[in-house]
Scaffold this motif. Structure first.
Motif: not given
Length: 126
Positions: A92-109
């Motif tokens: 799933d991470i790779e399908a979306r791309g590591r730069l665009n992947f986000q865990i639920r509503a958590l911030k990318k930080t």
């Protein structure tokens, strides 16, 4: 301070036991990352009611994964503990791309936070 060290050792033992069961029931080759983070992982708990925070990244989705994890968490060793286990799939991470992947509503930080997690199995992909 001595009681906190004893608590940390106990918490780390729980984390290692969970990692062992994850490897056994899901297969060590499928586990990309199994991370232990949060207040308990770093001995910052102010009370014994703090939860245990884990991030599990598996290679790909299998329908039986959630059931196996539930069975592990319902064993005598873990049933009375407040365990927060996040399950993700590398596919799933790779399908979306590591730069665009986000865990639920958590911030990318949050990824930066995961970089500092304790690694229990695999490699830290964050």
């Amino acid at each position: 301070m001595m009681a906190m060290n004893k608590q940390n050792k106990h918490d780390d033992l729980i984390a290692r036991n969970l990692a062992e069961m994850i490897s056994q029931f899901l297969g060590a080759k499928r586990v990309i990352s199994f991370l232990y983070f949060g207040t308990r992982a770093f001995g910052l708990s102010v009370n014994k009611c703090s939860d245990f925070d884990f991030m599990l990244v598996l290679d790909r989705y299998l329908a039986s994964d959630s059931l196996k994890i539930r069975k592990i968490l319902q064993t005598k060793s873990f049933v009375n503990l407040d365990i927060n286990l996040n399950l993700m799939y590398l596919s799933d991470i790779e399908a979306r791309g590591r730069l665009n992947f986000q865990i639920r509503a958590l911030k990318k930080t949050f990824y930066k936070y995961l970089e500092e997690s304790k690694l229990l199995i695999g490699k830290n992909i964050f």
